[in-house]
Design an enzyme around this catalytic site. Structure first.
Site, short mmCIF file in Angstrom:
data_model
loop_
_atom_site.label_atom_id
_atom_site.label_comp_id
_atom_site.label_asym_id
_atom_site.label_seq_id
_atom_site.Cartn_x
_atom_site.Cartn_y
_atom_site.Cartn_z
N LYS A 49 -87.10 65.15 -11.74
CA LYS A 49 -88.54 65.47 -11.63
C LYS A 49 -88.91 66.02 -10.06
O LYS A 49 -89.38 67.00 -9.86
CB LYS A 49 -89.57 64.56 -12.18
N GLN A 93 -94.63 57.26 -15.11
CA GLN A 93 -93.38 57.09 -15.87
C GLN A 93 -93.38 56.01 -17.01
O GLN A 93 -93.58 54.82 -16.76
CB GLN A 93 -92.05 57.07 -14.90
N ASP A 116 -99.80 64.65 -17.43
CA ASP A 116 -99.02 64.48 -18.76
C ASP A 116 -100.02 64.70 -20.04
O ASP A 116 -99.54 64.80 -21.34
CB ASP A 116 -98.58 62.92 -19.11
#
Ligand code: GUN
Length: 282
Positions: A49, A93, A116
């Site tokens: 990422k 994460q 997210d």
């Protein structure tokens, strides 16, 4: 002959586009990634990422925390990132270490920095049909990939296998928004084979290596494989790709299908949050 849904190629196109848009900016979009613990898969995902973020010309910072980090440690970092106006997007994460209350952590993220779309503010808005600040990356990437190949969801029978907050639930919402008829399956579902054989699009996020064998797949189905399973034979999806490919009309490979799309959508979300925050200041 099945058409391979090439997520790698599409993700590269999206990232190139973001890179071009970013190149003319003086202030760059900035992503903060918090990684708690030593999960080897998470470490690889996070590195990828960040690598892609830097390639696109974004700024990115990593906050690595030890496996024994406390909720208070993690929350303190989130509060600082929320307040820091140079940070546009925050990614925690997952999975978090077992002793950490995931809900408490994710809910602490300022919704406008929730890249997210996992906070109840953003997820709730998605579920209600209102526009959230960000849509979860993997589901958004799946829909983008289907759009790219002109695969319509309207009136289609879609089976989603897995009901996680990261993939199953949000992708089912996005499919319904596109007027699909959605069935959600989980590990308690009976007669999955009958249900899958009566479906036109199958999205599997079950996390079970190669369990979708030819008997599950009707002729002409579109198969989206979200599984990333680390096995003795390397990285595998949920789908027995070689076994089912000739029965499908479209299919995603693993790797090179949904995975790269997730990263592209993470960068797109970061860019969109950056724009939104800029507009708020002016
Ligand atoms: N772990 C696996 N997939 C994801 C994702 O999309 N976002 C985050 N934050 N963690 C993940």
């Amino acid at each position: 002959m099945a058409i391979i849904l090439d997520g790698k190629k599409l993700s590269e196109k999206i990232i190139e586009n973001l890179k071009e848009k970013t190149s003319v900016l003086i202030k760059k979009p900035k992503l903060a990634v918090l990684l708690a613990g030593n999960n080897p898969a998470s470490q690889i995902y996070v590195r990828n990422k960040q690598k892609k973020a830097e390639y696109a010309g974004f700024e990115s910072i990593l906050i690595p925390l030890p496996e024994n980090a406390t909720e208070e440690n993690i929350l303190e970092h989130i509060y600082i990132l929320n307040e820091d106006s140079s940070i546009n997007a925050i990614l925690i994460q997952l999975p978090l270490p077992n002793h950490i209350n995931k809900q408490k952590i994710l809910e602490a993220i300022e919704p406008i920095k929730d890249v997210d779309g996992f906070t109840s503010y953003n997820f709730g808005r998605l579920a209600l049909g209102y526009k959230p600040y960000a849509v979860p990356c993997t589901p958004k990437g799946i829909i983008r990939l289907l759009d790219e190949y002109n695969i319509s969801l309207e009136g289609k029978k879609v089976l989603v296998i897995g009901r996680s907050n990261i993939v199953g639930k949000p992708v089912s919402i996005l499919c319904q928004k596109k007027n699909a008829t959605v069935i959600m399956a989980n590990s308690y579902t009976k007669n999955l084979k009958d249900i899958s054989n009566n479906s036109e699009i199958i999205i599997s996020a079950a996390g079970s290596s190669k369990f979708l064998t030819p008997e599950y797949i009707p002729h002409g189905a579109v198969v989206i494989d979200v599984g990333i399973n680390r096995t003795d034979c390397g990285l595998t999806g949920d789908v027995d790709f070689a076994g089912v490919i000739n029965k499908t009309s479209y299919i995603t490979p693993v790797p090179g299908g949904v995975g790269p799309m997730t990263i592209a959508m993470l960068l797109e979300n970061t860019f969109e949050l950056f724009q939104l925050q800029k507009d708020l200041i002016i």
